[in-house]
Scaffold this active site. Structure first.
Site, short mmCIF file in Angstrom:
data_model
loop_
_atom_site.label_atom_id
_atom_site.label_comp_id
_atom_site.label_asym_id
_atom_site.label_seq_id
_atom_site.Cartn_x
_atom_site.Cartn_y
_atom_site.Cartn_z
N SER A 152 43.92 -19.23 52.25
CA SER A 152 44.94 -19.89 51.34
C SER A 152 45.13 -21.52 51.43
O SER A 152 44.16 -22.01 51.60
CB SER A 152 46.24 -19.12 51.20
OG SER A 152 46.93 -19.62 50.25
N SER A 399 56.75 -18.69 46.80
CA SER A 399 56.13 -19.48 47.51
C SER A 399 55.08 -20.21 46.49
O SER A 399 54.03 -20.65 46.79
CB SER A 399 55.37 -18.72 48.64
OG SER A 399 54.95 -17.73 48.10
#
Length: 558
Positions: A152, A399
């Site tokens: 990520s 997030s």
């Protein structure tokens, strides 16, 4: 457990200095030469909410990890009777390409049909989810699944590996638990049971095939976002792929749909030398960080909307003229408000999905649009079934991860889609005449204007385990000077344990969760009465958690 003070680096927000850049040859060499010690917890395979992550330099992500995980996935597929193709994608981190090679050696040796990208293109997470769902549509046998090689938005020296079963989204805990257990046993046994064939042979194997992730995804994108209204608006748009997997997708999107879209940075560089440094002085491709996004924030007056995605393009960051970089909770609220008013093809019962640590403004938006809130623990995996079945219309987490249904109310992706989330910003601007920052500001007139923050506090492994096992009966006292209204250890939407607790009062709340990778616990807090009240909530949160763990009743706060 005292609060862990956040110290912002003097380098934060500045372009990375040469001394911060990773030595890519050394990193790749460490991937191939260092061996993890399975007796050391930090070097074992460990699946968090988004797969296994680590760095070759710390022996937490090496070739042995990838070989072991790949063989464990093959064993899982065999056990579950999954015999369709496996879609394999990678991002632009330095060790993603070596990890793909390692994985393909195992998958080919196990006779798994693998679909890798045409022209060795980088592959965003949502493109893999879309490919799985597209292949499986209407099928009951021979189902496909997938792997995305990505850590990520983690720093350049990290690697990551995550598995998406046939439902196309992140694997559930029972799946990752099986894979993790099997992989660690393979490490203990020195990979004796791992099948492997040389990469050149694996690449030419009849089971290794090519799939056009980019054009298949881009051609279908209009089913999820109304890009006709964006084209007709003549909005002046800009995107920064942050050197990530979608770097070539944006030009294809602009060309296919006729968008006035400037790509501010088309570079791919495994050192990510073009990034603005994050808050702690490290390079991190986080599109929700005001430090990492500094160069795009400076463009707010030059374009109508500016956006970015992280390295695997499952997270988004939105910069508007009215508000600059939108906090994720603000943008999620704006998206939810817009979508539930402008998607007539969605089922009337489709709910709004949020995590327990997301803003309560989202609950107000749901009430205003007549939709039910489906609140789940942290982790996108909890949204998968609701998206598949059309029970959830829009879902998001604090997030900066989100996705939504297709415009006709059927499933689009069951994993986070930063590309769709980013393109919703110009869609809502074009259709309403207000950018997402202005839409959020209008929502605060009825829903309030809260302040929200996440902080960390140190905790031992034993304290973290105790926090995850707390009972609501462990909590006493007040929160922010107000009586505690509710204490949750399970999510209201699906009843699953949240791995900590959430405490709610009339004008605020906090949630505390142990970190899966660090000796800390995370405190998420929100106040509708301003920053001083938020600070009081955060103080009370630490006291409440400490008292609960000590099993001592709190004195009532004044």
């Amino acid at each position: 457990m005292a609060e862990q003070e956040t110290v912002v680096s003097p380098l934060a927000g500045r372009v990375a200095e040469p001394s911060l850049l990773v030595d890519v040859p050394k990193l790749v060499a460490a991937y191939y030469t260092l061996r993890p010690d399975a007796s050391i917890p930090e070097q074992r395979v460990s699946f968090g909410t988004s797969g296994h992550r680590g760095s070759p330099f710390t022996s937490s992500f090496n070739e042995w990890h990838v070989l072991a995980i790949s063989q464990a996935i093959c064993r899982y597929r065999s056990q579950q009777g999954i015999d369709g193709p496996l879609f394999l994608g990678i991002d632009t981190h330095a060790v993603s390409e070596p990890a793909l090679r390692s994985a393909l050696e195992v998958l080919a040796a196990n006779a798994v049909v693998v679909q890798i990208a045409v022209n060795d293109e980088y592959t965003p997470t949502p493109a893999v989810s879309h490919a799985i769902l597209t292949y499986n549509r209407g099928r009951t046998r021979g189902l496909a699944d997938g792997i995305v090689v990505t850590p990520s938005h983690n720093p350049p020296e990290d690697g990551g590996f995550k598995y998406n079963p046939p439902h196309g989204g992140p694997a559930a805990a029972e799946v990752t638990g099986f894979i993790q257990q099997q992989a660690n046993q393979f490490l203990v046994d020195g990979l004796a049971a791992v099948k492997r064939t040389p990469y050149e042979r694996a690449l030419k194997a009849p089971t290794t095939r090519r799939y056009d992730f980019l054009n298949t995804y881009v051609a279908d994108l209009g089913a999820a976002v109304d890009l006709d209204v964006v084209r007709a608006s003549n909005l002046h748009l800009a995107v920064d792929p942050l050197g990530g997997a979608g770097v070539h997708y944006w030009r294809a999107i602009a060309d296919r749909y006729g968008l006035d879209l400037t790509i501010t940075n088309p570079q791919v560089d495994p050192t990510f030398r073009f990034m603005n440094v994050d808050w702690d002085g490290r390079i991190r491709m986080d599109p929700s960080s005001p430090y990492a996004m500094q160069s795009l924030i400076e463009l707010r007056d030059a374009f109508d909307v500016v956006f970015a995605c992280d390295t695997d393009h499952d997270r988004h960051g939105i910069v508007t003229k009215s508000a600059g970089l939108l906090p994720p909770n603000h943008y999620l609220a704006a998206c939810a408000h817009y979508l539930f008013l402008h998607r007539p093809g969605w089922p009337e019962q489709a709910a709004l999905g949020k995590t327990v640590v997301s803003s309560s403004v989202i609950d107000c938006v749901a009430a205003r649009t007549g939709r039910r809130v489906y609140e789940v623990p942290v982790g996108f995996k909890w949204f998968v079934n609701g998206l598949l079945e059309g029970r959830l219309g829009f879902v998001g987490e604090e997030s900066a991860g989100a996705t939504c249904l297709r415009r006709d109310g059927t499933v689009w992706t069951t994993d986070k889609d930063g590309i769709v989330a980013a393109l919703l910003a110009p869609e809502m601007t074009a259709r309403t005449g207000r950018d997402p920052g202005e839409i959020y500001r209008s929502l605060t007139r009825d829903c309030g204007d809260p302040v929200y923050e996440r902080t960390d506090a140190p905790a031992t492994r034993e304290q973290k385990a105790a926090l995850a096992a707390l009972s609501p009966r462990s909590v006493h006292g007040t929160l922010g000077g107000e009586p505690i209204r509710n204490v949750l250890t399970t999510a209201p939407g699906d009843g699953h344990a949240i791995g900590g607790l959430k405490v709610v009062s009339e004008h605020g709340w906090f949630a505390a969760r142990p970190s899966g990778t660090e000796e800390i616990y995370k405190i998420y807090a929100e106040s509708f009465l301003g920053m001083p009240h938020l600070r009081q909530i955060q103080h009370d949160a630490r006291e409440i958690v400490a008292s609960a763990l000590a099993k001592k009743p709190l004195d009532e706060a004044p």
